[in-house]
Design an enzyme around this catalytic site. Sequence first.
Site, PDB file in Angstrom:
ATOM      1  N   GLY A 105      49.573-103.764 -87.974  1.00  0.00           N
ATOM      2  CA  GLY A 105      49.577-102.359 -88.354  1.00  0.00           C
ATOM      3  C   GLY A 105      49.316-102.205 -89.839  1.00  0.00           C
ATOM      4  N   ALA A 106      49.774-101.099 -90.393  1.00  0.00           N
ATOM      5  CA  ALA A 106      49.502-100.781 -91.799  1.00  0.00           C
ATOM      6  C   ALA A 106      49.974-101.893 -92.733  1.00  0.00           C
ATOM      7  CB  ALA A 106      50.169 -99.457 -92.160  1.00  0.00           C
ATOM      8  N   ALA A 107      51.234-102.317 -92.579  1.00  0.00           N
ATOM      9  CA  ALA A 107      51.776-103.334 -93.477  1.00  0.00           C
ATOM     10  C   ALA A 107      51.107-104.688 -93.268  1.00  0.00           C
ATOM     11  CB  ALA A 107      53.283-103.457 -93.278  1.00  0.00           C
ATOM     12  N   ASP A 154      53.441 -97.650 -97.225  1.00  0.00           N
ATOM     13  CA  ASP A 154      53.743 -98.526 -96.089  1.00  0.00           C
ATOM     14  C   ASP A 154      52.804 -99.730 -96.056  1.00  0.00           C
ATOM     15  OD1 ASP A 154      55.693 -96.704 -95.178  1.00  0.00           O
ATOM     16  OD2 ASP A 154      54.144 -95.503 -94.227  1.00  0.00           O
ATOM     17  N   LYS A 211      62.569 -90.653-100.560  1.00  0.00           N
ATOM     18  CA  LYS A 211      61.500 -91.313-101.307  1.00  0.00           C
ATOM     19  C   LYS A 211      61.348 -90.670-102.681  1.00  0.00           C
ATOM     20  CE  LYS A 211      58.176 -94.425-100.659  1.00  0.00           C
ATOM     21  NZ  LYS A 211      58.277 -95.656 -99.885  1.00  0.00           N
ATOM     22  N   ASN A 237      60.319-101.902-100.648  1.00  0.00           N
ATOM     23  CA  ASN A 237      59.212-101.215-101.327  1.00  0.00           C
ATOM     24  C   ASN A 237      59.612-100.552-102.626  1.00  0.00           C
ATOM     25  OD1 ASN A 237      57.886-101.951 -99.021  1.00  0.00           O
ATOM     26  ND2 ASN A 237      57.107 -99.913 -98.537  1.00  0.00           N
ATOM     27  N   TYR A 287      56.618 -67.797-120.021  1.00  0.00           N
ATOM     28  CA  TYR A 287      55.820 -67.033-119.069  1.00  0.00           C
ATOM     29  C   TYR A 287      54.906 -66.104-119.863  1.00  0.00           C
ATOM     30  CZ  TYR A 287      54.752 -64.996-114.530  1.00  0.00           C
ATOM     31  OH  TYR A 287      54.107 -64.588-113.392  1.00  0.00           O
ATOM     32  N   GLU A 306      52.845 -91.502 -96.809  1.00  0.00           N
ATOM     33  CA  GLU A 306      54.064 -92.118 -96.289  1.00  0.00           C
ATOM     34  C   GLU A 306      54.187 -91.865 -94.792  1.00  0.00           C
ATOM     35  OE1 GLU A 306      57.552 -94.331 -97.121  1.00  0.00           O
ATOM     36  OE2 GLU A 306      55.959 -93.715 -98.467  1.00  0.00           O
TER      37      GLU A 306
END
Length: 404
Positions: free
Chosen positions: A210-212, A176, A108, A331, A53, A150
């Site tokens: 969708g996303a996937a 995703d 995650k 994933n 510090y 996510e």
Amino acid sequence: MAAEIVNPRSDNGADDGAQNEFFDPAFALHRGGKMEIRATVPVRDRDDLSLAYTPGVAKVCSAIAERPELVHDYTWKSQVVAVVTDGSAVLGLGDIGPEASLPVMEGKAILFKQFGGVDAVPIALDCREVDEIVETVARLAPSFGGINLEDISAPRCFEVERRLQERLDIPVFHDDQHGTAVVTLAALRNAARLTDRTLGELRAVISGAGAAGVAIARILVEAGIGDVAVCDRKGIVSTDREDLTEVKRELAGFTNKAGLSGTLETALDGADVFIGVSGGTVPEPAVASMAKNALIFAMANPTPEIHPDVAHKYAAVVATGRSDYPNQINNVLAFPGIFAGALQVRASRITEGMKLAAAEALAAVVADELSAECVIPSPFDERVAPAVTAAVAAAARAEGVARG
């Protein structure tokens, strides 16, 4: 049911070790959270304190102010990822909000560390508008070497990722979408090889836009799939439909070369591949109409779109998203190594080439062990992360996005 009822505290004065009849091990594991931050340097005395510090830290701050690139060498920036969500599309739980999403984001983060050696910080945002999410993440970005988006619902997730990647000079990756796509492509490469076919010989059908589903379609086209049709709740996404969103109109433009229209069942007739990222149930007669040696990846959790017992009647290879069946499309096989490789070379973004390289490396891990029950490695295979990391780092250098 409140956590205190499901899993009463262990520090209530009782010392007999008796467990309450409502004890739930999931609550026990999560009490107090699943992660912590620890120092990597000692602070044992005044000398240590003056280096870690003030006044020693001032020298490092001044050096970074003069040469901003030194931040990667003298802070944790190049080793840490922000795991960002708004809690709008969490696992199979849907829109549960930012606070309720934190256990998943913590999970995650520990997977990043366990499987890729990458530190990660969960960040749950109390905002939903695309502008607000983008602005918030962009203001947080100087602290991180990468952003893992996510559990943000579609179609907002596409716009959030695009705008953040345009604005930031660090990798932005919506897992995703792209994590699922990378692992799916790797498994499909090996399944095709096992059945003596190439990707170019296959016609695939994706259930879910969708996303996937969008990301899988995109990476399959990039990899050279023969044809792929994507289906949403209203049927095949095709250029003759007038009810498509902007994302689906773009999707229709690079998929469905055969010009199919109609239902999922129509698309499956004679198809070589089924990829499910939607939930629901596919009727068995539609499964039976697929081509010989079909490849079925029914990845909805916890209930696959096609139950493995049904799928095995007609398919040469079956994969799911579940850990209790062979060939789990998970994933965690992708995102730790992808970020580790990107951070290793201080990549400014994650390109399509880097994703393809990740899929190829992942497929190669079990190339000499292929069987109908082994077209993708286990998440606990210690060869996975090093292989993906090296491939992504090399691809980043080849594509000119590496800076170190």
